[in-house]
Scaffold this active site. Structure first.
Site, PDB file in Angstrom:
ATOM      1  N   GLU A  30      35.635  48.085  32.362  1.00  0.00           N
ATOM      2  CA  GLU A  30      36.607  48.729  33.360  1.00  0.00           C
ATOM      3  C   GLU A  30      36.756  50.284  33.264  1.00  0.00           C
ATOM      4  O   GLU A  30      36.410  50.800  32.398  1.00  0.00           O
ATOM      5  CB  GLU A  30      37.974  48.105  32.605  1.00  0.00           C
TER       6      GLU A  30
ATOM      7  N   GLU B 286      39.681  43.053  24.031  1.00  0.00           N
ATOM      8  CA  GLU B 286      39.402  44.384  24.356  1.00  0.00           C
ATOM      9  C   GLU B 286      39.271  45.191  22.789  1.00  0.00           C
ATOM     10  O   GLU B 286      39.905  44.833  22.149  1.00  0.00           O
ATOM     11  CB  GLU B 286      40.730  45.122  24.765  1.00  0.00           C
TER      12      GLU B 286
ATOM     13  N   ASP C 141      45.955  39.235  31.091  1.00  0.00           N
ATOM     14  CA  ASP C 141      47.312  39.593  30.701  1.00  0.00           C
ATOM     15  C   ASP C 141      47.793  40.447  31.518  1.00  0.00           C
ATOM     16  O   ASP C 141      49.045  40.945  31.449  1.00  0.00           O
ATOM     17  CB  ASP C 141      47.205  40.119  29.426  1.00  0.00           C
ATOM     18  N   SER C 142      47.349  40.866  32.897  1.00  0.00           N
ATOM     19  CA  SER C 142      47.651  41.754  33.912  1.00  0.00           C
ATOM     20  C   SER C 142      48.986  41.023  34.589  1.00  0.00           C
ATOM     21  O   SER C 142      49.643  41.362  35.206  1.00  0.00           O
ATOM     22  CB  SER C 142      46.650  41.904  34.862  1.00  0.00           C
TER      23      SER C 142
ATOM     24  N   ASP D 123      42.476  35.640  28.420  1.00  0.00           N
ATOM     25  CA  ASP D 123      42.761  36.963  27.792  1.00  0.00           C
ATOM     26  C   ASP D 123      43.580  37.130  26.719  1.00  0.00           C
ATOM     27  O   ASP D 123      44.720  36.720  26.728  1.00  0.00           O
ATOM     28  CB  ASP D 123      43.182  38.289  29.031  1.00  0.00           C
TER      29      ASP D 123
ATOM     30  N   LYS E 156      38.591  36.671  26.442  1.00  0.00           N
ATOM     31  CA  LYS E 156      38.428  38.063  26.429  1.00  0.00           C
ATOM     32  C   LYS E 156      39.221  38.924  25.542  1.00  0.00           C
ATOM     33  O   LYS E 156      40.367  38.571  25.378  1.00  0.00           O
ATOM     34  CB  LYS E 156      38.946  38.479  27.947  1.00  0.00           C
TER      35      LYS E 156
HETATM   36  O1  KIV Z   1      44.158  41.561  32.635  1.00  0.00           O
HETATM   37  C1  KIV Z   1      43.424  41.383  33.510  1.00  0.00           C
HETATM   38  O2  KIV Z   1      43.637  41.145  34.585  1.00  0.00           O
HETATM   39  C2  KIV Z   1      42.256  42.086  33.195  1.00  0.00           C
HETATM   40  C3  KIV Z   1      41.202  42.781  34.296  1.00  0.00           C
HETATM   41  C4  KIV Z   1      39.890  43.065  33.947  1.00  0.00           C
HETATM   42  C5  KIV Z   1      41.197  42.190  35.407  1.00  0.00           C
HETATM   43  O3  KIV Z   1      41.940  42.165  32.043  1.00  0.00           O
END
Ligand code: KIV
Length: 273
Positions: free
Chosen positions: A187, A120, A49-50, A88, A118
């Protein structure tokens, strides 16, 4: 039948089996052309999500939507056939309840073609990971510095410096492993904590700013290529400055257009030489 099912990609069990045998190489990818360039070199492509920052110019990732993540993941799937692809899950798409998480994670998995997701979180997320894993969703748990908690942290600060860190973080990582996470991403966390987590888990850890002690590494591709001029985090190594090359090439093009040097006859149709 899925469009992608004939391709032999690295699978989630393959990634688990790499623990202790080979380092896992992971980079972010957000488009088909970038996925094509990275695929052969990587074990995992993360549609992070970056992309909110590096593609859309947002201040942080909080406004990234599930629709955006699904579209970009489909593009990455089209550009890759070797690396595993992980999507993500964006902010507010899985925190409300197990049911909301399952609905959105099932949609993300089915529509994007990604093999895993992924998420968080801390202890509050363990039950959700268990709920998802029991229903066939492959989860990478993201702990330590959590960019989706930027306001709670008051910025992006290294984690694992508190007195009880060496027991607290490995305990949390263990809870995620027991809940069914196939991997834990760590991270922005100090080396002794990342090492303790990695040594105590059976599943692989992936580090970003979390030392070489982890079982694999991930970085944001734009950071290693000099394609995100706004900011490069301390933990990212810039391997090439492609941004500078783009500036130079575009400068030459602009000068040639203005000076009449481009296009020349070889770039024209129907002109007698
Ligand atoms: O959003 C992202 O790019 C990430 C990182 C771990 C690189 O979550």
């Amino acid at each position: 039948m899925s469009t992608y099912s004939q391709q032999k990609r690295i699978s989630i069990p393959d990634l688990r089996a790499m623990k202790g045998k080979a380092k896992i190489v992971m980079l972010t990818a957000h488009s088909k052309p970038m996925a094509q360039l990275l695929d052969a070199h990587c074990d995992v492509l993360l549609v992070g999500d970056s992309l909110g920052m590096v593609v859309y110019g947002m201040e942080n990732s909080l406004a990234v939507t599930l629709d955006m993540m699904i579209s970009h993941t489909k593009a990455v799937m089209r550009g890759s056939s070797h690396a595993a692809v992980i999507l993500d899950m964006p902010f507010a798409t899985y925190q409300e309840s197990n049911e909301q998480a399952y609905r959105n994670c099932a949609r993300a998995t089915a529509e994007s073609g990604a093999q895993a997701l992924k998420l968080e979180g801390g202890e509050e997320l363990v039950g959700t990971v268990e709920f998802l894993a029991k229903r066939g969703i492959q989860v990478m748990a993201h702990i330590g510095l959590m960019p989706q908690r930027v306001h709670e942290m008051g910025g992006f600060r290294a984690q694992g410096k508190e007195e009880d860190a060496l027991s607290k973080w490995p305990k949390l990582a263990q809870q995620f492993e027991d809940a069914g996470a196939f991997s834990v991403l760590i991270e922005g966390t100090v080396e002794p904590v990342a090492r303790a987590i990695t040594e105590s888990l059976k599943v692989p850890t992936i580090g970003i700013g979390a030392s070489p002690a982890c079982d694999g590494q991930v970085l944001v591709t734009e950071d290693i290529l000099g394609l995100f001029p706004d900011f490069t985090p301390k933990f990212a190594k810039r391997y090439r400055d492609i941004g500078a090359m783009v500036t130079e090439a575009v400068g030459e093009y602009a000068a040639e257009v203005r000076g009449g040097g481009f296009p020349s006859l070889e770039h024209c149709f129907g002109v007698k030489k």
